[in-house]
Enzyme design. Structure first.
Site, mmCIF file in Angstrom:
data_model
loop_
_atom_site.group_PDB
_atom_site.id
_atom_site.type_symbol
_atom_site.label_atom_id
_atom_site.label_comp_id
_atom_site.label_asym_id
_atom_site.label_seq_id
_atom_site.Cartn_x
_atom_site.Cartn_y
_atom_site.Cartn_z
ATOM 1 N N ASN A 26 10.231 7.364 -4.334
ATOM 2 C CA ASN A 26 9.700 6.510 -5.394
ATOM 3 C C ASN A 26 8.342 7.088 -5.775
ATOM 4 O O ASN A 26 7.363 6.916 -5.053
ATOM 5 C CB ASN A 26 9.576 5.084 -4.834
ATOM 6 N N ARG A 115 13.913 6.392 -7.425
ATOM 7 C CA ARG A 115 13.686 5.223 -8.268
ATOM 8 C C ARG A 115 13.091 5.734 -9.584
ATOM 9 O O ARG A 115 12.079 6.433 -9.592
ATOM 10 C CB ARG A 115 12.681 4.279 -7.613
ATOM 11 N N HIS A 203 12.330 -4.176 -12.292
ATOM 12 C CA HIS A 203 12.587 -4.662 -10.922
ATOM 13 C C HIS A 203 14.090 -4.906 -10.716
ATOM 14 O O HIS A 203 14.475 -5.692 -9.852
ATOM 15 C CB HIS A 203 11.871 -6.001 -10.621
ATOM 16 N N GLY A 233 5.164 -10.150 -6.877
ATOM 17 C CA GLY A 233 4.273 -9.232 -6.173
ATOM 18 C C GLY A 233 3.087 -8.942 -7.064
ATOM 19 O O GLY A 233 2.681 -9.782 -7.875
ATOM 20 N N ARG A 264 -1.756 -7.369 -15.164
ATOM 21 C CA ARG A 264 -1.104 -7.435 -16.490
ATOM 22 C C ARG A 264 -1.134 -8.857 -17.020
ATOM 23 O O ARG A 264 -0.934 -9.816 -16.261
ATOM 24 C CB ARG A 264 0.348 -6.969 -16.407
ATOM 25 N N ILE A 355 4.137 -11.753 -2.688
ATOM 26 C CA ILE A 355 3.731 -13.161 -2.791
ATOM 27 C C ILE A 355 4.892 -14.074 -2.372
ATOM 28 O O ILE A 355 4.723 -14.987 -1.564
ATOM 29 C CB ILE A 355 3.283 -13.474 -4.241
ATOM 30 N N ASN A 358 5.513 -13.968 1.416
ATOM 31 C CA ASN A 358 4.420 -14.267 2.362
ATOM 32 C C ASN A 358 3.657 -15.553 2.121
ATOM 33 O O ASN A 358 3.003 -16.053 3.024
ATOM 34 C CB ASN A 358 3.402 -13.121 2.346
ATOM 35 N N GLU A 409 14.247 -2.546 -1.838
ATOM 36 C CA GLU A 409 14.684 -1.700 -2.944
ATOM 37 C C GLU A 409 15.193 -0.347 -2.458
ATOM 38 O O GLU A 409 16.143 0.206 -2.997
ATOM 39 C CB GLU A 409 13.543 -1.518 -3.938
HETATM 40 P P1 ADP Z 1 3.869 -4.418 -5.680
HETATM 41 O O1 ADP Z 1 4.221 -5.076 -6.963
HETATM 42 O O2 ADP Z 1 2.656 -3.551 -5.767
HETATM 43 O O3 ADP Z 1 5.045 -3.799 -4.941
HETATM 44 P P2 ADP Z 1 3.911 -6.325 -3.475
HETATM 45 O O4 ADP Z 1 5.268 -6.869 -3.659
HETATM 46 O O5 ADP Z 1 3.649 -5.494 -2.275
HETATM 47 O O6 ADP Z 1 3.369 -5.623 -4.772
HETATM 48 O O7 ADP Z 1 2.906 -7.565 -3.467
HETATM 49 C C1 ADP Z 1 1.539 -7.350 -3.335
HETATM 50 C C2 ADP Z 1 0.817 -8.642 -3.600
HETATM 51 O O8 ADP Z 1 1.287 -9.652 -2.716
HETATM 52 C C3 ADP Z 1 -0.675 -8.503 -3.288
HETATM 53 O O9 ADP Z 1 -1.389 -8.158 -4.428
HETATM 54 C C4 ADP Z 1 -1.048 -9.893 -2.850
HETATM 55 O O10 ADP Z 1 -1.618 -10.559 -3.944
HETATM 56 C C5 ADP Z 1 0.252 -10.599 -2.558
HETATM 57 N N1 ADP Z 1 0.307 -11.154 -1.208
HETATM 58 C C6 ADP Z 1 0.648 -10.553 -0.058
HETATM 59 N N2 ADP Z 1 0.566 -11.424 0.967
HETATM 60 C C7 ADP Z 1 0.167 -12.621 0.448
HETATM 61 C C8 ADP Z 1 -0.110 -13.911 0.981
HETATM 62 N N3 ADP Z 1 0.020 -14.183 2.273
HETATM 63 N N4 ADP Z 1 -0.514 -14.872 0.133
HETATM 64 C C9 ADP Z 1 -0.635 -14.626 -1.182
HETATM 65 N N5 ADP Z 1 -0.390 -13.435 -1.740
HETATM 66 C C10 ADP Z 1 0.002 -12.448 -0.950
#
Ligand code: ADP
Length: 432
Positions: A26, A115, A203, A233, A264, A355, A358, A409
């Site tokens: 990727n 990807r 996505h 995310g 964005r 997000i 988690n 992915e």
């Molecule tokens: P990407 O789109 O870059 O692949 P990810 O799916 O890895 O992103 O998500 C990253 C985002 O997830 C981070 O910017 C952060 O805001 C959010 N994140 C990770 N853990 C938590 C949490 N425990 N609470 C809130 N937001 C979280």
């Protein structure tokens, strides 16, 4: 590049052995993520990311192996290795894997899956040939930030793994089932016919993986499910999926449309763009940077990380409270819209990515007010389902299941790559 009958590489007659490997790549503008899969049995192995390619001082290679089945911890590495370009990074990844994981790795790789963000109207993964590479170049007009790095990754892998079949898996492909009333913009029809201006969605690999996993949890064939998938995310999108086929998604011609994201802006009255350009005298490039890189949570609150925004909101900072409320509200609006798009019959709403996987807090904020639609959260299950766990966080009385599913992915790209190159469908559990 090879020419002839358009084959970039001819799938070599491949006898799989216990050491056969598949590599998933990727490529970003200055990064190259990789993951290795063993094929007999089909298991995820070492993976990682080369970051800051081109930066002679700060270029890093981070890698790890998954925990083993017996619960043993995986290994982790973090190294500074200069790589002036993607070819250099690819070569260093190869040397690194050879030294640390598998000493004949270069010979063991039987296929490479890439990807690729934008595939225009391509609806399936494709074997890379001169012709299909030409299509990816063509799509770069609509994805100038994303497709050129993808091509760099393809060229780098072709140089390093000569003769190994390579496959492109497109982020847009899964959304090609959207009906025209969902993918068209209300612009003159010419713009669609001549310039391919329409909604594509992104996505897709993640949404496809999530709906297939959701069907497994629901214990139904995917063709009999109605699911709303929320990939939340740094980049975020939602999809409405009927019978395993996408009928609408929140991102558009580019990944800028839809939800409020890390950097964005998401949905915007297009007249705002014209106004900004005129009033602030901004160039096309500057406007693009403003909307893609300086807006969203970052532009509103000063941080693109939702964790920082949540902490700010908890301290009562008004901008953080606003950013948080806007993020949550847009997700709710799209869930409502897609509920209607699916005729009010929804088996599951799925949460995934950084997000969604988690933050039980954010899931609670999104779902709490939707109780009137029959979506009922089990608070204890919600709080417990974090950090990469999969689970149903709905109360028994909920009208539909509320699922948390960690996205994968790379695994989805690996499976699709194997299908294209015609290897037997792998069996065996995949590692974490
Ligand atoms: P990407 O789109 O870059 O692949 P990810 O799916 O890895 O992103 O998500 C990253 C985002 O997830 C981070 O910017 C952060 O805001 C959010 N994140 C990770 N853990 C938590 C949490 N425990 N609470 C809130 N937001 C979280």
């Amino acid at each position: 590049m090879a020419s002839g009958d358009n084959q970039l590489v001819r799938p070599r007659c491949c006898k799989m052995s216990a050491s056969s490997k598949l590599l998933v790549l990727n490529a970003g503008s200055s990064s190259l993520k990789f993951k290795v899969f063993g094929l007999q049995p089909f298991v995820a192995g070492i993976g990682g990311m080369f970051d800051r390619i081109g930066d002679a001082v700060n270029c890093t290679l981070k890698a790890s192996t998954p925990a083993d089945a017996k619960g043993g911890k995986g290994r982790k590495w973090e190294l500074t290795i200069p790589a002036k370009d993607h070819v250099g990074a690819m070569q260093s990844i190869l040397d690194f894997i050879k030294d640390n994981a598998s000493n004949s790795f270069a010979r063991e790789v039987v296929a490479v899956g890439h990807r690729v963000v934008h595939g225009l109207e391509i609806s399936q993964p494709v074997l890379l040939t001169d012709k299909t590479i030409g299509k990816i170049r063509e799509a770069a007009v609509l994805a100038p930030l994303h497709n050129p790095p993808g091509l760099q990754g393809i060229y780098a892998a072709e140089k390093v793994f000569k003769g190994v079949p390579q496959v492109a898996v497109f982020d847009t492909a899964f959304h090609q089932t959207m009906p025209s009333h969902a993918f068209m913009y209300g612009l003159p029809y010419d713009l669609y016919e001549k310039h391919k201006i329409r909604r594509y969605g992104f996505h897709g690999t993640s949404h496809k993986y999530l709906v297939e996993q959701a069907a497994g949890i629901l214990d139904k064939p995917v063709s009999e499910t109605n699911v709303i998938t929320c990939h939340l995310g740094n980049g975020s999108s939602i999809a409405a999926i009927r019978g395993g086929q996408c009928i609408d998604t929140s991102m558009g011609m580019t990944p800028l449309e839809g939800l409020l994201m890390g950097t964005r802006c998401g949905d915007l009255d297009p007249a705002v763009v014209l106004f900004i350009q005129k009033q602030l005298n901004l160039s096309v490039q500057d406007t693009d940077t403003l909307m893609n890189k300086k807006s969203g949570l970052l532009g509103l609150t000063g941080s693109n990380d939702l964790r920082t925004v949540i902490e700010g909101a908890q301290r009562g900072e008004p901008r953080s409270e606003l950013g948080l409320a806007m993020f949550v509200y847009r997700v709710q609006k799209y869930i409502g819209a897609y509920w209607a798009a699916l005729g009010g019959k929804v088996d599951a709403v799925v949460f995934s990515a950084g997000i969604g996987e988690n933050s039980s807090n954010i899931r609670g904020l999104i779902l709490g007010p939707l109780k009137g639609m029959g979506l009922e959260l089990d608070v204890a299950a919600n709080n417990a389902t974090v950090g990469g766990c999969c689970g149903d966080i709905a109360a028994a009385t909920s009208r539909c299941r509320l699922l948390v599913i960690p996205t994968d992915e790379e695994l989805c790209i690996a499976e699709q790559t194997l299908e294209v190159v015609g290897f037997p469908k792998p069996t065996g559990a995949t590692a974490a």
